[in-house]
Motif scaffolding. Sequence first.
Motif, short mmCIF file in Angstrom:
data_model
loop_
_atom_site.label_atom_id
_atom_site.label_comp_id
_atom_site.label_asym_id
_atom_site.label_seq_id
_atom_site.Cartn_x
_atom_site.Cartn_y
_atom_site.Cartn_z
N LEU A 179 0.92 -1.21 -0.11
CA LEU A 179 -0.03 -0.02 0.07
C LEU A 179 0.89 1.33 -0.21
N LEU A 180 2.11 1.33 0.83
CA LEU A 180 2.76 2.37 0.72
C LEU A 180 3.53 2.57 -0.58
N VAL A 181 3.89 1.56 -1.26
CA VAL A 181 4.36 1.81 -2.67
C VAL A 181 3.38 2.17 -3.78
N VAL A 182 2.14 1.86 -3.60
CA VAL A 182 1.11 2.43 -4.35
C VAL A 182 0.91 3.95 -3.99
N ALA A 183 0.72 4.10 -2.64
CA ALA A 183 0.52 5.49 -2.36
C ALA A 183 1.64 6.32 -2.97
N ALA A 184 2.89 5.72 -2.86
CA ALA A 184 3.98 6.69 -3.47
C ALA A 184 3.82 7.09 -5.07
N VAL A 185 3.39 5.91 -5.72
CA VAL A 185 3.14 6.01 -7.08
C VAL A 185 2.11 6.92 -7.25
N VAL B 210 14.47 -1.52 -0.12
CA VAL B 210 14.05 -0.58 -1.25
C VAL B 210 12.69 0.04 -1.26
N ALA B 211 11.70 -0.93 -1.27
CA ALA B 211 10.34 -0.52 -1.37
C ALA B 211 9.95 0.34 -0.33
N ILE B 212 10.48 0.41 1.01
CA ILE B 212 10.26 1.36 2.11
C ILE B 212 10.80 2.59 1.90
N GLU B 213 11.78 2.72 1.01
CA GLU B 213 12.52 3.92 0.93
C GLU B 213 11.99 4.62 -0.36
N THR B 214 10.83 3.89 -1.09
CA THR B 214 10.56 4.51 -2.36
C THR B 214 9.74 5.75 -2.05
N LEU B 215 8.94 6.19 -1.08
CA LEU B 215 8.06 7.21 -0.99
C LEU B 215 8.90 8.43 -1.07
N ALA C 206 11.99 8.86 -1.70
CA ALA C 206 12.90 9.17 -2.78
C ALA C 206 12.40 9.54 -4.03
N ALA C 207 10.98 8.81 -4.45
CA ALA C 207 10.41 9.23 -5.65
C ALA C 207 9.89 10.61 -5.46
N VAL C 208 9.10 11.15 -4.39
CA VAL C 208 9.03 12.55 -4.24
C VAL C 208 10.14 13.44 -4.81
N GLY C 209 11.38 13.19 -4.19
CA GLY C 209 12.41 14.00 -4.49
C GLY C 209 12.86 13.94 -5.97
N ALA C 210 12.62 12.59 -6.70
CA ALA C 210 13.05 12.61 -8.14
C ALA C 210 12.13 13.37 -8.75
#
Length: 262
Positions: free
Chosen positions: A41-47, A107-112, A114-118
């Motif tokens: 769910l966290l990964v989906v939220a990040a995307v 890596v998945a837990i770090e995605t949120l 990191a993806a916002v920064g990218a």
Amino acid sequence: MELTKGLGRAFAGSLLFALPLLMTMEFWQLAHSVERYRLALLVVAAVLLVIGLSRAFGAGPGGVGVGGYLADAGVAVLAAVVAATVVLGALGVVDPLMDWRAAVSVVAIETLPAAVGASYARSQLGQGSRRPRMSGYGHEVFLMAAGAVVFAANIAPTQEIVLLAAEAGAVNIVLLAVLSLLLMHGFVYSLGFGGQERSTDGFVRSFLTLTVVGYVAALAISAYLLWTFGRFDGTGFAMVVNETVVLALPASIGAAAARLIL
């Protein structure tokens, strides 16, 4: 050439936003203990958040239209995953070749963040990048939510949130909530920062429709992140409220900062 530069900016933005978390032991440990459905769910939220940021800001010609928004979001998420994998691998935290399941979790837990920064770096920090085209009340609320996510995600995994919440009394919690609201409003309307807004509708209206709503968003995001990381497991309602209000302090600052910067 422009695509390469865009990827480079996304990679750099991922590190800018996520490097503190990439070097935080509590995050590594949480990755192995968080239930897989919460992690998914966290990964989906990040995307979804990154897609929203791409729609709001874009990144040049590729940021126009639904396909462009999705492409921008995909590049941001890919850059975030690569950045997290490279740094964590260099630090010896993960070894994708020896234990890919553990590597995926960390890596998945770090995605949120990191993806916002990218996404931010691709759209806002490049030469010729588009400035926001969207405006309106919904856009303001979305910006506050995005800012709250960035600040809260960096602090939610730490044990200090739990310790502070456990030691806080009812009076402390009320004072924290009041302080958060005052800081949010002051940051945006009173302190003379670049990007400061004018309260054209009067103090009461702007306070209720933007500051209070932004704080509610910060509370909701704080609660979601704490739940994701298992901080509510086995605790009572009072502790849930305390933890949420404590984390909402930095989250609310992030929400206010996003309105100024973005």
